[in-house]
Enzyme design. Structure first.
Site, short mmCIF file in Angstrom:
data_model
loop_
_atom_site.label_atom_id
_atom_site.label_comp_id
_atom_site.label_asym_id
_atom_site.label_seq_id
_atom_site.Cartn_x
_atom_site.Cartn_y
_atom_site.Cartn_z
N PRO A 212 -9.00 -53.93 18.25
CA PRO A 212 -9.35 -52.48 18.33
C PRO A 212 -8.27 -51.56 17.75
CG PRO A 212 -8.64 -53.30 20.46
CD PRO A 212 -8.66 -54.49 19.55
N GLY A 213 -7.09 -52.09 17.40
CA GLY A 213 -6.16 -51.23 16.68
C GLY A 213 -4.76 -51.10 17.25
N LYS A 295 -3.54 -68.37 15.89
CA LYS A 295 -4.09 -68.82 17.18
C LYS A 295 -4.12 -70.35 17.22
CE LYS A 295 -5.04 -64.47 17.24
NZ LYS A 295 -4.04 -63.58 17.77
C1 LIG Z 1 -6.86 -60.48 18.74
S1 LIG Z 1 -7.94 -59.37 17.95
C2 LIG Z 1 -6.83 -58.37 17.05
C3 LIG Z 1 -6.11 -57.38 17.91
C4 LIG Z 1 -5.36 -56.36 17.09
N1 LIG Z 1 -4.21 -56.92 16.43
C5 LIG Z 1 -4.90 -55.20 17.94
O1 LIG Z 1 -3.69 -54.97 18.04
O2 LIG Z 1 -5.72 -54.48 18.50
C6 LIG Z 1 -8.67 -60.37 16.75
C7 LIG Z 1 -9.54 -59.66 15.75
O3 LIG Z 1 -9.83 -60.55 14.67
C8 LIG Z 1 -11.05 -60.08 14.12
N2 LIG Z 1 -11.57 -61.04 13.15
C9 LIG Z 1 -12.09 -62.26 13.38
N3 LIG Z 1 -12.52 -62.78 12.21
C10 LIG Z 1 -12.25 -61.88 11.24
C11 LIG Z 1 -12.43 -61.83 9.83
N4 LIG Z 1 -13.02 -62.84 9.18
N5 LIG Z 1 -12.03 -60.75 9.16
C12 LIG Z 1 -11.44 -59.72 9.81
N6 LIG Z 1 -11.24 -59.70 11.13
C13 LIG Z 1 -11.64 -60.76 11.84
C14 LIG Z 1 -11.91 -59.83 15.33
O4 LIG Z 1 -12.99 -58.96 15.01
C15 LIG Z 1 -10.90 -59.20 16.30
O5 LIG Z 1 -11.00 -57.80 16.26
#
Ligand SMILES: C[S@@+](CC[C@H](N)C(=O)[O-])C[C@H]1O[C@@H](n2cnc3c(N)ncnc32)[C@H](O)[C@@H]1O
Length: 341
Positions: A212-213, A295
């Site tokens: 979410p950012g 991960k």
């Molecule tokens: C752990 S969250 C990121 C949290 C972010 N760093 C923050 O500080 O709010 C993981 C994110 O990876 C995104 N994600 C998964 N596959 C993706 C892809 N192919 N391209 C872009 N984003 C992706 C998901 O939608 C999710 O929002």
């Protein structure tokens, strides 16, 4: 796991890690021919320190002395001072008492605090560096007192420049009074804290898997411009920010319009595919600096990490690679690297 905490042996290296990750650190030390031994939860020792820092290590110090008095009796401060008397005194010291970060280890926090205060009070005041954050620049010696369960106490030391972390036992808490940042934001701050230079005003950052950012928000707060790539939604306050461009698509389909100063990646996706994507960014020189969270939900983590390292270096040309499970990382590691133009 030993039923009771084992005492480390002088001359060997003492390692701390996240509780539950001992087998992964053990395996890394074994693969590096460092002859590891498990001492207890979140605590290991090894015969030598490998050239490549193990990803699952939080902190390491060379053991000077160990005590395990019967019945867990208190070790006299004079005995500790005596053991430390052989350490170099032409450089300032930074003293840290810590406990292994485990359920049992954390019960010793009061003992550790009291011991640090007692040793601090008994040392000549000019011996200790007042501003700990200057430890590396000042060439200081990090002196660690590991207060473990079952009455075990280990004294060790490592040069601050070679230390994996300056935080007690590698527990780098980023939370500041009055703030409640997300864990994601703290992961980023901890990763940036370990770098020689940080993203700042005017830098162009690309944040893959940004929603979410939390990371984007921290980067914008530092004055950077951010291209946030994620099919998911960003916090509304970020979408309104003129320094944030939200590209609502998969990172695998995205190509930057211009090279970025920094590539950030916190995508929840398969590690090998993420590594290949980051390698593409390196090969094409789309970014100069890399900070990525990989991960690792699988049981067998080290073989995958080896493959990730190989992809980033051999296929991506990323240099100065570091791979570390930071204090705020759970089933994941943080990778940093750079790429010469
Ligand atoms: C752990 S969250 C990121 C949290 C972010 N760093 C923050 O500080 O709010 C993981 C994110 O990876 C995104 N994600 C998964 N596959 C993706 C892809 N192919 N391209 C872009 N984003 C992706 C998901 O939608 C999710 O929002």
């Amino acid at each position: 796991m030993p039923a009771q905490t084992l005492a480390a042996q002088p001359g060997r290296w003492l390692w701390t890690c996240r509780e539950g990750f001992e087998s992964h650190l053990f395996e890394e030390l074994l693969w590096a021919d460092a002859t590891p031994r498990l001492l207890g939860p979140a605590l290991l020792e090894s015969e030598r320190r490998p050239d490549v820092t193990p990803a699952f290590a939080r902190a390491a110090e060379k053991v000077i002395a160990t005590w395990a008095p019967a019945g867990g009796a208190q070790v006299p401060v004079e005995d500790i001072l005596d053991a430390l008397s052989g350490l170099p005194t032409h450089v300032p010291w930074v003293l840290r008492a810590f406990t292994p970060d485990s359920e049992r280890g954390n019960t010793q926090a009061g003992r550790a605090e009291a011991l640090e205060a007692a040793v601090r009070a008994a040392l000549p005041s000019h011996r200790l560096l007042e501003e700990d954050h200057r430890a590396r620049d000042a060439g200081a010696l990090l002196v660690g007192l590991c207060v473990a369960p079952d009455g075990v106490l280990v004294a060790g030391a490592v040069s601050a420049r070679e230390a994996l972390s300056l935080a007690p036992g590698g527990r780098r808490r980023m939370k500041r009074a009055g703030e409640s940042p997300s864990r994601a934001a703290m992961k980023l701050e901890e990763a940036l804290d370990g770098l020689a230079h940080e993203p700042g005003r005017g830098d162009l950052c690309v944040d893959l898997g940004a929603a979410p950012g939390g990371w984007t928000q921290r980067l914008v707060a530092r004055g950077a411009r951010v291209v946030a790539v994620d099919p998911a939604r960003l916090m509304p306050e970020l979408t309104k920010n003129p320094r944030v461009q939200h590209v609502q698509q998969s990172a695998f389909a995205y190509a930057p319009e211009e090279p970025a100063d920094w590539l950030f990646c916190d995508m929840a996706w398969r590690p090998q595919e993420v590594a290949q994507l980051l390698a593409k960014w390196g090969r094409r020189r789309w970014a100069r600096n890399l900070v990525a969270n990989i991960k690792l939900p699988m049981k067998d983590k080290n073989p995958l990490l080896l493959r990730v390292r190989q992809i980033l270096v051999d296929d991506g040309g990323w240099e100065g690679l570091t791979v570390r499970q930071l204090y705020h990382d759970r089933d994941e590691v943080t990778v940093t690297a750079h790429r010469m133009r």
